[in-house]
Design an enzyme around this catalytic site. Structure first.
Site, PDB file in Angstrom:
ATOM      1  N   ASP A 161     -11.570  14.494   8.642  1.00 45.00           N
ATOM      2  CA  ASP A 161     -11.051  14.092   7.330  1.00 45.00           C
ATOM      3  C   ASP A 161     -12.142  14.237   6.265  1.00 45.00           C
ATOM      4  O   ASP A 161     -11.912  14.777   5.174  1.00 45.00           O
ATOM      5  CB  ASP A 161     -10.569  12.634   7.423  1.00 45.00           C
ATOM      6  CG  ASP A 161      -9.784  12.181   6.205  1.00 45.00           C
ATOM      7  OD1 ASP A 161      -9.298  13.046   5.444  1.00 45.00           O
ATOM      8  OD2 ASP A 161      -9.641  10.963   6.012  1.00 45.00           O
ATOM      9  N   ASN A 183      -5.126  18.866  16.397  1.00 44.00           N
ATOM     10  CA  ASN A 183      -4.904  19.140  17.818  1.00 44.00           C
ATOM     11  C   ASN A 183      -6.216  18.926  18.547  1.00 44.00           C
ATOM     12  O   ASN A 183      -7.195  19.639  18.297  1.00 44.00           O
ATOM     13  CB  ASN A 183      -4.437  20.586  18.023  1.00 44.00           C
ATOM     14  CG  ASN A 183      -3.006  20.758  17.543  1.00 44.00           C
ATOM     15  OD1 ASN A 183      -2.162  19.884  17.770  1.00 44.00           O
ATOM     16  ND2 ASN A 183      -2.742  21.856  16.863  1.00 44.00           N
ATOM     17  N   LYS A 185      -8.220  19.471  21.557  1.00 41.49           N
ATOM     18  CA  LYS A 185      -8.065  20.431  22.661  1.00 41.49           C
ATOM     19  C   LYS A 185      -9.024  20.167  23.825  1.00 41.49           C
ATOM     20  O   LYS A 185      -8.681  20.371  24.973  1.00 41.49           O
ATOM     21  CB  LYS A 185      -8.270  21.854  22.132  1.00 41.49           C
ATOM     22  CG  LYS A 185      -7.221  22.227  21.085  1.00 41.49           C
ATOM     23  CD  LYS A 185      -7.520  23.535  20.407  1.00 41.49           C
ATOM     24  CE  LYS A 185      -6.775  24.692  21.003  1.00 41.49           C
ATOM     25  NZ  LYS A 185      -5.327  24.648  20.824  1.00 41.49           N
ATOM     26  N   ARG A 206      -1.315  20.221  -7.724  1.00 42.72           N
ATOM     27  CA  ARG A 206      -2.240  19.154  -7.293  1.00 42.72           C
ATOM     28  C   ARG A 206      -2.487  19.169  -5.787  1.00 42.72           C
ATOM     29  O   ARG A 206      -3.233  18.357  -5.263  1.00 42.72           O
ATOM     30  CB  ARG A 206      -1.660  17.781  -7.699  1.00 42.72           C
ATOM     31  CG  ARG A 206      -1.634  17.545  -9.210  1.00 42.72           C
ATOM     32  CD  ARG A 206      -1.476  16.057  -9.521  1.00 42.72           C
ATOM     33  NE  ARG A 206      -0.174  15.526  -9.202  1.00 42.72           N
ATOM     34  CZ  ARG A 206       0.040  14.406  -8.492  1.00 42.72           C
ATOM     35  NH1 ARG A 206      -0.963  13.702  -8.022  1.00 42.72           N
ATOM     36  NH2 ARG A 206       1.267  13.980  -8.260  1.00 42.72           N
ATOM     37  N   LYS A 207      -1.839  20.085  -5.091  1.00 47.37           N
ATOM     38  CA  LYS A 207      -1.948  20.111  -3.617  1.00 47.37           C
ATOM     39  C   LYS A 207      -3.030  21.094  -3.152  1.00 47.37           C
ATOM     40  O   LYS A 207      -3.005  22.265  -3.534  1.00 47.37           O
ATOM     41  CB  LYS A 207      -0.604  20.512  -2.990  1.00 47.37           C
ATOM     42  CG  LYS A 207       0.470  19.459  -3.205  1.00 47.37           C
ATOM     43  CD  LYS A 207       1.756  19.823  -2.524  1.00 47.37           C
ATOM     44  CE  LYS A 207       2.540  20.846  -3.328  1.00 47.37           C
ATOM     45  NZ  LYS A 207       3.906  21.038  -2.825  1.00 47.37           N
TER      46      LYS A 207
HETATM   47  C1  LIG Z   1     -11.061  13.311   0.346  1.00 42.51           C
HETATM   48  C2  LIG Z   1     -12.365  12.645   0.224  1.00 42.51           C
HETATM   49  C3  LIG Z   1     -13.512  13.544   0.507  1.00 42.51           C
HETATM   50  C4  LIG Z   1     -14.425  13.009   1.528  1.00 42.51           C
HETATM   51  C5  LIG Z   1     -15.744  13.600   1.388  1.00 42.51           C
HETATM   52  C6  LIG Z   1     -16.748  12.896   2.162  1.00 42.51           C
HETATM   53  C7  LIG Z   1     -17.663  12.178   1.587  1.00 42.51           C
HETATM   54  C8  LIG Z   1     -17.702  11.973   0.124  1.00 42.51           C
HETATM   55  C9  LIG Z   1     -18.289  10.728  -0.209  1.00 42.51           C
HETATM   56  C10 LIG Z   1     -17.566   9.635  -0.380  1.00 42.51           C
HETATM   57  C11 LIG Z   1     -16.088   9.620  -0.343  1.00 42.51           C
HETATM   58  C12 LIG Z   1     -15.649   9.047   0.918  1.00 42.51           C
HETATM   59  C13 LIG Z   1     -14.164   9.020   1.037  1.00 42.51           C
HETATM   60  C14 LIG Z   1     -13.766   9.445   2.395  1.00 42.51           C
HETATM   61  C15 LIG Z   1     -12.308   9.233   2.567  1.00 42.51           C
HETATM   62  C16 LIG Z   1     -11.658  10.395   3.198  1.00 42.51           C
HETATM   63  C17 LIG Z   1     -10.333  10.664   2.557  1.00 42.51           C
HETATM   64  C18 LIG Z   1      -9.290   9.673   2.950  1.00 42.51           C
HETATM   65  O1  LIG Z   1      -9.157   9.337   4.069  1.00 42.51           O
HETATM   66  S1  LIG Z   1      -8.261   9.044   1.755  1.00 42.51           S
HETATM   67  C19 LIG Z   1      -7.466   7.692   2.614  1.00 42.51           C
HETATM   68  C20 LIG Z   1      -6.173   8.059   3.257  1.00 42.51           C
HETATM   69  N1  LIG Z   1      -5.206   8.461   2.264  1.00 42.51           N
HETATM   70  C21 LIG Z   1      -4.517   7.582   1.541  1.00 42.51           C
HETATM   71  O2  LIG Z   1      -4.642   6.389   1.660  1.00 42.51           O
HETATM   72  C22 LIG Z   1      -3.553   8.155   0.549  1.00 42.51           C
HETATM   73  C23 LIG Z   1      -2.248   7.392   0.502  1.00 42.51           C
HETATM   74  N2  LIG Z   1      -1.269   8.169  -0.252  1.00 42.51           N
HETATM   75  C24 LIG Z   1      -1.199   8.103  -1.586  1.00 42.51           C
HETATM   76  O3  LIG Z   1      -1.870   7.309  -2.204  1.00 42.51           O
HETATM   77  C25 LIG Z   1      -0.284   9.063  -2.263  1.00 42.51           C
HETATM   78  O4  LIG Z   1       0.725   9.494  -1.398  1.00 42.51           O
HETATM   79  C26 LIG Z   1      -1.021  10.310  -2.818  1.00 42.51           C
HETATM   80  C27 LIG Z   1      -1.744  11.091  -1.700  1.00 42.51           C
HETATM   81  C28 LIG Z   1      -2.061   9.852  -3.859  1.00 42.51           C
HETATM   82  C29 LIG Z   1      -0.025  11.240  -3.497  1.00 42.51           C
HETATM   83  O5  LIG Z   1       0.721  10.465  -4.380  1.00 42.51           O
HETATM   84  P1  LIG Z   1       1.127  11.018  -5.829  1.00 42.51           P
HETATM   85  O6  LIG Z   1       2.122  10.065  -6.353  1.00 42.51           O
HETATM   86  O7  LIG Z   1      -0.054  11.299  -6.658  1.00 42.51           O
HETATM   87  O8  LIG Z   1       1.761  12.417  -5.513  1.00 42.51           O
HETATM   88  P2  LIG Z   1       3.250  12.788  -5.100  1.00 42.51           P
HETATM   89  O9  LIG Z   1       3.792  11.851  -4.119  1.00 42.51           O
HETATM   90  O10 LIG Z   1       3.998  13.007  -6.367  1.00 42.51           O
HETATM   91  O11 LIG Z   1       2.996  14.181  -4.374  1.00 42.51           O
HETATM   92  C30 LIG Z   1       2.448  15.286  -5.085  1.00 42.51           C
HETATM   93  C31 LIG Z   1       2.910  16.519  -4.339  1.00 42.51           C
HETATM   94  O12 LIG Z   1       2.362  16.480  -3.013  1.00 42.51           O
HETATM   95  C32 LIG Z   1       3.426  16.454  -2.043  1.00 42.51           C
HETATM   96  N3  LIG Z   1       3.050  15.544  -0.962  1.00 42.51           N
HETATM   97  C33 LIG Z   1       2.559  14.307  -1.086  1.00 42.51           C
HETATM   98  N4  LIG Z   1       2.318  13.773   0.108  1.00 42.51           N
HETATM   99  C34 LIG Z   1       2.663  14.704   1.008  1.00 42.51           C
HETATM  100  C35 LIG Z   1       2.649  14.745   2.421  1.00 42.51           C
HETATM  101  N5  LIG Z   1       2.211  13.731   3.144  1.00 42.51           N
HETATM  102  N6  LIG Z   1       3.097  15.872   3.021  1.00 42.51           N
HETATM  103  C36 LIG Z   1       3.533  16.934   2.292  1.00 42.51           C
HETATM  104  N7  LIG Z   1       3.559  16.956   0.931  1.00 42.51           N
HETATM  105  C37 LIG Z   1       3.144  15.846   0.319  1.00 42.51           C
HETATM  106  C38 LIG Z   1       4.635  15.947  -2.797  1.00 42.51           C
HETATM  107  O13 LIG Z   1       5.829  16.394  -2.190  1.00 42.51           O
HETATM  108  C39 LIG Z   1       4.418  16.589  -4.139  1.00 42.51           C
HETATM  109  O14 LIG Z   1       4.755  17.948  -4.040  1.00 42.51           O
HETATM  110  P3  LIG Z   1       5.515  18.716  -5.219  1.00 42.51           P
HETATM  111  O15 LIG Z   1       4.606  18.600  -6.428  1.00 42.51           O
HETATM  112  O16 LIG Z   1       5.651  20.120  -4.731  1.00 42.51           O
HETATM  113  O17 LIG Z   1       6.805  18.012  -5.415  1.00 42.51           O
END
Ligand SMILES: CCCCC/C=C\C/C=C\CCCCCCCC(=O)SCCNC(=O)CCNC(=O)[C@H](O)C(C)(C)COP(=O)(O)OP(=O)(O)OC[C@H]1O[C@@H](n2cnc3c(N)ncnc32)[C@H](O)[C@@H]1OP(=O)(O)O
Length: 240
Positions: A161, A183, A185, A206-207
């Site tokens: 992640d 996966n 493996k 935004r994806k």
């Molecule tokens: C990423 C961090 C980098 C890490 C780098 C490492 C170190 C850096 C130093 C410090 C940072 C450390 C942080 C590490 C954390 C690692 C990352 C994480 O684990 S984050 C924690 C887990 N995730 C969450 O808790 C997120 C929970 N979800 C949400 O909050 C929301 O769902 C959202 C993701 C914010 C999206 O919500 P939003 O309202 O903004 O968007 P939409 O729902 O409108 O969706 C937009 C668009 O995307 C499609 N979509 C959304 N979710 C999915 C899905 N699960 N599967 C498929 N598609 C999805 C949705 O359909 C929309 O599509 P479209 O525009 O085509 O309609």
């Protein structure tokens, strides 16, 4: 008594960046503990080699530092400059004091940097801007055990992640993981060194679609494959 993964290092003086100095400036210090009161920030660099690093991890790290010499790869400081700014941006736009109060925020730690040296997530990340690739060199320590002698799947997922997320973060700014598929493996022995590769495949609005894999240091074993979907956060939307 706690055991370290690596044999004790003969000399820390041997740990040099490609320019002959210690790792900075290519690999700059990261604050391990951060303060949101802006009074005190304690800096500790988790990505430079420490005595718990095995010979394999040191070797790979040195190889990547060498690749940094011509500027094609960069050793990523996770908090300084860009990354730190992203965290601050996240706090500015999305942090809700209702859930985590200021006094609690001063005590938080990044999960992957919260273990004693050698017991948790020993790692360093490198980024290639032309190829849009992030590589994480990872040695999972004794406290990350799942099945006896092997890494916990959750620990593997955490580093996948973080690595895929880093690719997305560099491509898209403030992002969160929406979906992560893995996966598993082949199991990863505790204290062994693996290489996590990731690349941005596609950006659609935004994806940000990212994929990657986890390989043994000698590239002979494919441990895991993964895909992730990261969403650029919308400042006009509340997260909660
Ligand atoms: C990423 C961090 C980098 C890490 C780098 C490492 C170190 C850096 C130093 C410090 C940072 C450390 C942080 C590490 C954390 C690692 C990352 C994480 O684990 S984050 C924690 C887990 N995730 C969450 O808790 C997120 C929970 N979800 C949400 O909050 C929301 O769902 C959202 C993701 C914010 C999206 O919500 P939003 O309202 O903004 O968007 P939409 O729902 O409108 O969706 C937009 C668009 O995307 C499609 N979509 C959304 N979710 C999915 C899905 N699960 N599967 C498929 N598609 C999805 C949705 O359909 C929309 O599509 P479209 O525009 O085509 O309609």
């Amino acid at each position: 008594m706690l055991r370290s993964c690596a044999a004790p290092l003969r000399s820390l003086g041997a740990l040099r960046g490609p320019r002959g100095g210690a790792c900075p400036p290519l690999c700059e210090p990261r604050p391990a503990l951060r303060s949101f009161s802006s009074e005190k920030v304690i800096y500790k660099d988790f990505s430079i080699p420490n005595p718990s690093w095995s010979k394999d991890l040191r070797l790979l790290f040195d190889q990547f530092m060498k690749k940094c010499e011509d500027g094609s790869w960069k050793c990523l400081p996770l908090y300084k400059h860009g990354s730190l700014q992203r965290i601050q941006d996240f706090k500015t736009f999305f942090h809700d004091p209702k859930f985590t109060k200021e006094d609690v925020m001063t005590q938080t730690r990044l999960f992957t940097s919260s273990f004693e040296e050698g017991l948790g997530f020993e790692h360093a990340m490198f980024y290639n801007d032309v190829e849009k690739r992030t590589v994480c060199l990872f040695q999972g320590g004794l406290y990350l055990e799942g099945m006896p002698g092997f890494l916990h799947g959750g620990a593997i997922a955490t580093m996948i992640d973080s690595t895929l997320g880093m690719s997305a973060l560099i491509a898209g700014g403030i992002v969160m993981t929406a979906n992560l598929n893995i996966n598993f493996k082949r199991p990863i022995p505790l204290c062994s060194v693996v290489v996590i590769n990731s690349q941005v495949d596609k950006v659609e609005g935004r994806k940000i679609f990212v994929s990657g894999n986890v390989q043994s240091a000698d590239e002979k074993t494919l441990h895991s494959e993964a895909t992730g979907l990261f969403i650029q956060l919308d400042p006009d939307k509340s997260l909660t």
